[in-house]
Structure formats: structure tokens, C-alpha cells
Design an enzyme around this catalytic site. Structure first.
Site, PDB file in Angstrom:
ATOM      1  N   LYS A  31      22.646 -23.375 -24.491  1.00 32.39           N
ATOM      2  CA  LYS A  31      22.876 -24.587 -25.311  1.00 32.39           C
ATOM      3  C   LYS A  31      24.184 -24.430 -26.099  1.00 32.39           C
ATOM      4  O   LYS A  31      25.012 -23.610 -25.755  1.00 32.39           O
ATOM      5  CB  LYS A  31      21.673 -24.821 -26.229  1.00 32.39           C
ATOM      6  CG  LYS A  31      20.397 -25.156 -25.470  1.00 32.39           C
ATOM      7  CD  LYS A  31      20.503 -26.506 -24.810  1.00 32.39           C
ATOM      8  CE  LYS A  31      19.277 -26.834 -23.979  1.00 32.39           C
ATOM      9  NZ  LYS A  31      19.460 -28.051 -23.187  1.00 32.39           N
ATOM     10  N   ARG A  53      23.575 -42.835 -23.066  1.00 31.56           N
ATOM     11  CA  ARG A  53      23.225 -43.601 -21.863  1.00 31.56           C
ATOM     12  C   ARG A  53      23.519 -45.087 -22.055  1.00 31.56           C
ATOM     13  O   ARG A  53      23.958 -45.768 -21.122  1.00 31.56           O
ATOM     14  CB  ARG A  53      21.755 -43.362 -21.505  1.00 31.56           C
ATOM     15  CG  ARG A  53      21.516 -41.952 -20.942  1.00 31.56           C
ATOM     16  CD  ARG A  53      20.059 -41.542 -21.073  1.00 31.56           C
ATOM     17  NE  ARG A  53      19.746 -40.301 -20.400  1.00 31.56           N
ATOM     18  CZ  ARG A  53      19.996 -39.070 -20.881  1.00 31.56           C
ATOM     19  NH1 ARG A  53      20.560 -38.930 -22.056  1.00 31.56           N
ATOM     20  NH2 ARG A  53      19.656 -37.990 -20.177  1.00 31.56           N
ATOM     21  N   GLY A  68      27.568 -31.636 -24.259  1.00 35.17           N
ATOM     22  CA  GLY A  68      27.141 -31.350 -22.889  1.00 35.17           C
ATOM     23  C   GLY A  68      26.726 -32.620 -22.161  1.00 35.17           C
ATOM     24  O   GLY A  68      27.040 -32.807 -20.975  1.00 35.17           O
ATOM     25  N   ARG A  76      20.788 -19.945 -28.472  1.00 32.90           N
ATOM     26  CA  ARG A  76      19.887 -20.279 -29.587  1.00 32.90           C
ATOM     27  C   ARG A  76      18.786 -19.235 -29.778  1.00 32.90           C
ATOM     28  O   ARG A  76      18.176 -19.193 -30.850  1.00 32.90           O
ATOM     29  CB  ARG A  76      19.297 -21.683 -29.385  1.00 32.90           C
ATOM     30  CG  ARG A  76      20.345 -22.757 -29.651  1.00 32.90           C
ATOM     31  CD  ARG A  76      19.823 -24.168 -29.499  1.00 32.90           C
ATOM     32  NE  ARG A  76      20.837 -25.120 -29.943  1.00 32.90           N
ATOM     33  CZ  ARG A  76      20.818 -26.418 -29.662  1.00 32.90           C
ATOM     34  NH1 ARG A  76      19.835 -26.939 -28.929  1.00 32.90           N
ATOM     35  NH2 ARG A  76      21.770 -27.214 -30.116  1.00 32.90           N
ATOM     36  N   LYS A 110      20.347 -39.690 -29.858  1.00 31.10           N
ATOM     37  CA  LYS A 110      21.602 -39.247 -29.235  1.00 31.10           C
ATOM     38  C   LYS A 110      21.556 -39.471 -27.724  1.00 31.10           C
ATOM     39  O   LYS A 110      22.506 -40.004 -27.146  1.00 31.10           O
ATOM     40  CB  LYS A 110      21.822 -37.769 -29.569  1.00 31.10           C
ATOM     41  CG  LYS A 110      23.100 -37.189 -29.034  1.00 31.10           C
ATOM     42  CD  LYS A 110      23.572 -36.013 -29.866  1.00 31.10           C
ATOM     43  CE  LYS A 110      22.838 -34.726 -29.538  1.00 31.10           C
ATOM     44  NZ  LYS A 110      23.181 -34.187 -28.214  1.00 31.10           N
ATOM     45  N   SER A 111      20.467 -39.066 -27.081  1.00 29.78           N
ATOM     46  CA  SER A 111      20.377 -39.214 -25.618  1.00 29.78           C
ATOM     47  C   SER A 111      20.490 -40.685 -25.222  1.00 29.78           C
ATOM     48  O   SER A 111      21.170 -41.036 -24.253  1.00 29.78           O
ATOM     49  CB  SER A 111      19.038 -38.675 -25.112  1.00 29.78           C
ATOM     50  OG  SER A 111      18.987 -37.285 -25.255  1.00 29.78           O
ATOM     51  N   ARG A 154      29.792 -23.194 -21.445  1.00 31.74           N
ATOM     52  CA  ARG A 154      28.475 -23.563 -20.888  1.00 31.74           C
ATOM     53  C   ARG A 154      28.561 -23.801 -19.378  1.00 31.74           C
ATOM     54  O   ARG A 154      29.584 -24.246 -18.872  1.00 31.74           O
ATOM     55  CB  ARG A 154      27.932 -24.800 -21.628  1.00 31.74           C
ATOM     56  CG  ARG A 154      27.706 -24.504 -23.106  1.00 31.74           C
ATOM     57  CD  ARG A 154      27.260 -25.709 -23.883  1.00 31.74           C
ATOM     58  NE  ARG A 154      25.948 -26.176 -23.484  1.00 31.74           N
ATOM     59  CZ  ARG A 154      25.382 -27.277 -23.953  1.00 31.74           C
ATOM     60  NH1 ARG A 154      26.028 -28.012 -24.849  1.00 31.74           N
ATOM     61  NH2 ARG A 154      24.188 -27.633 -23.544  1.00 31.74           N
ATOM     62  N   ASP A 167      15.094 -29.084 -27.731  1.00 35.24           N
ATOM     63  CA  ASP A 167      16.068 -29.071 -28.832  1.00 35.24           C
ATOM     64  C   ASP A 167      15.429 -28.712 -30.173  1.00 35.24           C
ATOM     65  O   ASP A 167      16.135 -28.475 -31.151  1.00 35.24           O
ATOM     66  CB  ASP A 167      16.774 -30.430 -28.932  1.00 35.24           C
ATOM     67  CG  ASP A 167      17.663 -30.687 -27.717  1.00 35.24           C
ATOM     68  OD1 ASP A 167      18.091 -29.713 -27.077  1.00 35.24           O
ATOM     69  OD2 ASP A 167      17.921 -31.866 -27.407  1.00 35.24           O
TER      70      ASP A 167
HETATM   71  C1  S3P Z   1      19.856 -34.047 -23.020  1.00 37.12           C
HETATM   72  C2  S3P Z   1      19.153 -33.147 -22.270  1.00 37.12           C
HETATM   73  C3  S3P Z   1      18.808 -31.782 -22.722  1.00 37.12           C
HETATM   74  C4  S3P Z   1      18.996 -31.635 -24.225  1.00 37.12           C
HETATM   75  C5  S3P Z   1      20.278 -32.247 -24.706  1.00 37.12           C
HETATM   76  C6  S3P Z   1      20.316 -33.723 -24.376  1.00 37.12           C
HETATM   77  C7  S3P Z   1      20.120 -35.381 -22.461  1.00 37.12           C
HETATM   78  O1  S3P Z   1      19.636 -30.855 -22.064  1.00 37.12           O
HETATM   79  O2  S3P Z   1      18.961 -30.267 -24.587  1.00 37.12           O
HETATM   80  O3  S3P Z   1      20.393 -32.083 -26.105  1.00 37.12           O
HETATM   81  O4  S3P Z   1      20.493 -36.299 -23.218  1.00 37.12           O
HETATM   82  O5  S3P Z   1      19.965 -35.553 -21.247  1.00 37.12           O
HETATM   83  P1  S3P Z   1      19.238 -30.246 -20.619  1.00 37.12           P
HETATM   84  O6  S3P Z   1      19.134 -31.348 -19.675  1.00 37.12           O
HETATM   85  O7  S3P Z   1      20.367 -29.317 -20.247  1.00 37.12           O
HETATM   86  O8  S3P Z   1      17.956 -29.508 -20.870  1.00 37.12           O
END
Ligand code: S3P
Length: 438
Positions: free
Chosen positions: A344, A21, A91, A348, A16-17, A119, A317
Site C-alpha cells: 500500500k 470512478r 494508486g 502498513r 474516495k473510490s 508500488r 484500508d
Molecule cells: C481501491 C482498492 C483497494 C484499496 C484502495 C482503493 C479502489 O486497493 O486499498 O485504497 O478504489 O479500487 P486494491 O485493489 O489494490 O486492494
């Protein structure tokens, strides 16, 4: 408890991250980028749709990792959105996009669903405002919806009080969008995907321990970022659900192919090994600037463990899943230094503790973590997800273990990060219920 032999050779959807990007940087670069292995979950569809509202030609994300081509004339050609930018539950979409938008010469309104609108956002808007962006909170302090008007930004050094890749990435991407140098200090290194991808595009990004924490510095980037090819590996956070299922089984072996193994993401694997689970890596290789490998997982007699602040960012996570797995370990598992879990998709800490208790397990909230005591007793009952995908999946894994009977409210919420989760779980456990999904 009856025996549960695990056996299978699976893969999980794209990271996902990295998908967020890859889409954002392909829309920022010049030329045609070729992306494959992307996650098609709802969070990444939110990123694609926000980029489309800014005039970027983002094809629909294929559901099974197929290739897309993103043609872009560069971030300089993004246009003012006609509609509100709705980031849904994501987020990462809201925070990283605010970084890129901070230097665009127009105003955007950014919002999200009920969870995202609860959030905190000042952690992002404060550094961006200090660089020169203008921000208006439209309903409540520190919350979306927010109007962000971009402009000329100044070089900036940010000292982040939290280890957060979203904060770090927002500031780095603002530097890219504005073509100014930025640096971000964080107390513990958070996931470094943004840094790796920017380096691959020719941006100078240095990272090193500093002042008891971690400092990332980005030189003023070139005007044109080149298009790129990227094959996104499987998401280690999604693989973690099946690592947990396999180590809690009573025999057998599970292979999970093509999992991202970036060391800033593998804390759960290290922790499961410390608990007594057997996880080995086969065929470790580099793909798209990230370490990738196949996991071979087999059960072990699990012992409770302690997790402290230093371990938290690399498994942030996966902590709800660790809480659930801890019910199958001998003794107590204690997690501290994880107060970020309260900010989150749901709180959680309270979600896992209250749900574990509702199922008959022993669990206790700490201000910054939890204590869970292992048990042999069957765990049964109803789980409230608070519309949080990771709460739903963590408890689904618990429910798939023999003797347990867990009814997860809101099962379709898993689509946020893991389309196909229920079918995969059903195919491995032979007993999980499977709501309709493709
Ligand atoms: C993420 C960073 C994390 C993670 C989120 C994805 C990212 O959050 O919990 O699921 O893709 O940069 P935080 O940067 O708020 O810790």
C-alpha cells in the site's frame, strides 16, 4: 485512564473510490454528468488533473461536496497528453487510468510520487499487455514511470491472483474503452463499485461465485455510455476513524451521517461489532446505486479478535486502524492473510507494528499480518507516517484517547483522503492538536 464521553453528529467527506470512478466515467460518457458529494482530497485531484491532461473538461472539485457538471463528448475524443500524467500518491488513479488508456490510440507516460513509484504495477500492465496494449517500464521493473501505448484490444479473461478492485477495475475499464468483452476472476470478492456504476450506465456486468472465488464478466459495451447523475456518499473508510474513536470512549454516542455501506466495504464495522462495540445503522437507503445509512456508534468493552484472509478485502484500508484499536481491547488481536498491506502507500504491516512498539504497546509482525496485545497503559511517543495518510489518521485517533500522547509526523498528509480530519478530531476529542487546515 480518565473518562472520555463521546458526543456528536458528524459527516465525513465523500467516498474516495466512488469519486475516482465518477470522474473517470463522466469523462468516458457522452453528455453532461452532474456529480456531487465528491471528495476533494489530493488523490481525487490527481484523477481530475490527469483527465484534464487528456483534454477532458473537469471543473475544480468543490471542497464541501458541492455539485459539478462534467461535459464530455466521450472517451473517443480523449487526446494524447502533452505532459507526463502525474498520479501523485494515488494508486487508484494510476491503475484505473491505465485500464481506460489501454485502448486509446496514443501513448502516455504515467508516473507518481516516491510512494507510488515504489508500488507494483505489473499486476495491471500484464493483463493489459495480454489484451494488446504496449507497455514500457521506463526506470525499474514492475514500477512507474511507465509508457503505455494503447490500441485495438482483444476480449480477455483474467485470473487475478489477488482480491483487488484496482486490478479488476483496470481490466473492466479496458473492456469499456476497447468495447470488448472481458472477465476477471478473483479469489475473494473485492469492492464492486465499478461493476455497480457500469450497470447503472447500461453495461451488462454479471458477477457470481465461481471456482472457490468470484467471477465478474462484462459484455461488449455499447459505443455510447450515457451521462449520469451521482451523489457520492461519505467514505466508510474515513468514517471508520470516528467509529474507532467512539467505541474506545467510555460513554456517550456518536452519529455519523450519510455513510456508504456497500457490503464489500463494511468489514471494519462488522469487526468492531464482533469486538464488542455498538454500531447500528439508521435510515438505510440507496443512493447512486450504493447502500447508504447513518451510523450510531457507542462504546463497548472491546475484546481482541482474529481476522483471516476472507475478511481482509472488505476492510483492507482499515487494518492499520484495527491494529491501533486492538491496543484498547482485552487480549490479543491477530490479523492474517493481509500481505497486500505491504504494497500500500507504505508497508502498513511494518509501519503499524513499529509505531505501536515505539509508543510502548506490544505488537508483532507476521509475514501476512500482525498480532497486537491490548493494554491499559498510556501510549506515548512519536509516530513515523512514511507519508501514508491512513497511518497518520489511525495513530491520531489513538493519540486522541485520554492518557495517550502521540505526536504524528507529517500531519498534512491526511489531505490525500480526508481534508478536515484534524479539525473534526479536535472537535470530538477536545484534545487533539489541530494543524492549520480548512
Ligand atoms: C481501491 C482498492 C483497494 C484499496 C484502495 C482503493 C479502489 O486497493 O486499498 O485504497 O478504489 O479500487 P486494491 O485493489 O489494490 O486492494
Amino acid at each position: 485512564m480518565t473518562n472520555f464521553e463521546i458526543s456528536g453528529d458528524i459527516s465525513v467527506p465523500g467516498d474516495k473510490s466512488l469519486t475516482h470512478r465518477a470522474l473517470m466515467l463522466a469523462a468516458t460518457a457522452h453528455g453532461e454528468s452532474v456529480l456531487s458529494g465528491l471528495l476533494s482530497g489530493a488523490d481525487c485531484r490527481s484523477t481530475a488533473s490527469v483527465l484534464r491532461s487528456l483534454g477532458c473538461a473537469i471543473p475544480e472539485i468543490p471542497t464541501h461536496g458541492g455539485e459539478i457538471r462534467v461535459r464530455s463528448e466521450g472517451i473517443q475524443r480523449w487526446s494524447a497528453p502533452r505532459e507526463i500524467l502525474d498520479c501523485g500518491n494515488s494508486g487508484t488513479t494510476s491503475r484505473l487510468m491505465m485500464g481506460l488508456l489501454a485502448a486509446r490510440p496514443f501513448c502516455s507516460t504515467i508516473t507518481g510520487d516516491d510512494s507510488l513509484r515504489s508500488r507494483p504495477m505489473r499486476r495491471i500492465t500484464e493483463p493489459l499487455t495480454a489484451m494488446g496494449a504496449r507497455v514500457r517500464e521506463l526506470q525499474a521493473p514492475d514500477r512507474l514511470p511507465i509508457e503505455l501505448c494503447g490500441g485495438t484490444l482483444s476480449a480477455f479473461s483474467h485470473r487475478s491472483p489477488k482480491a483487488s478492485a484496482q486490478i479488476k477495475s483496470a481490466v473492466l475499464l479496458a473492456g469499456v474503452s476497447a468495447r470488448v468483452a472481458v472477465s476477471v476472476w478473483e479469489p475473494i470478492q473485492s469492492r464492486d463499485h465499478t461493476e455497480r456504476m457500469l450497470r447503472a450506465l447500461g453495461v451488462t456486468v454479471d458477477a457470481a461465485p465461481s471456482d472457490g472465488g468470484w467471477l465478474v464478466s462484462l459484455d461488449s459495451p455499447p459505443e455510447i455510455l450515457p451521462s449520469f447523475e451521482m451523489r457520492v456518499p461519505g467514505d466508510p473508510s474515513s468514517a471508520a476513524f470516528f467509529v474507532a474513536l467512539a467505541v474506545a470512549a467510555s460513554g456517550g454516542e456518536l452519529v455519523i451521517r450519510n455513510v456508504g455501506l456497500n457490503p464489500t466495504r463494511t468489514g471494519f464495522i462488522d469487526t468492531v461489532r464482533r469486538m464488542g462495540g455498538a454500531v447500528t445503522v439508521r435510515d438505510e437507503r440507496m443512493a447512486g446505486g450504493e447502500p447508504v445509512g447513518d451510523l450510531v456508534v457507542s462504546p463497548g468493552t472491546l475484546q481482541g479478535i482474529e481476522v483471516g484472509a476472507g475478511d481482509v478485502p472488505s476492510m483492507i484500508d482499515e487494518l492499520p486502524l484495527l491494529a491501533v484499536l486492538a491496543t484498547r481491547a482485552e487480549g490479543e488481536t491477530v490479523v492474517r492473510g493481509a500481505e497486500e498491506l505491504r504494497a500500500k502507500e507504505s508497508d502498513r504491516i511494518s509501519a503499524v507494528v513499529n509505531n505501536l512498539r515505539a509508543l510502548g504497546a506490544q505488537a508483532e509482525e507476521l509475514p501476512d499480518g500482525f498480532v497486537v496485545t491490548g493494554t491499559d497503559a498510556p501510549l506515548r511517543g512519536h509516530v513515523r507516517t512514511f507519508h501514508d495518510h491512513r497511518i497518520a489518521m489511525a495513530f491520531a485517533v489513538l493519540g486522541a484517547l485520554p492518557g495517550n500522547d502521540v505526536d504524528v509526523e507529517d500531519p498534512e498528509i491526511v489531505d490525500v483522503s480526508f481534508p478536515g480530519f484534524w479539525n473534526l478530531l479536535a472537535s470530538l476529542s477536545g484534545q487533539a492538536h489541530s494543524p492549520d487546515e480548512s
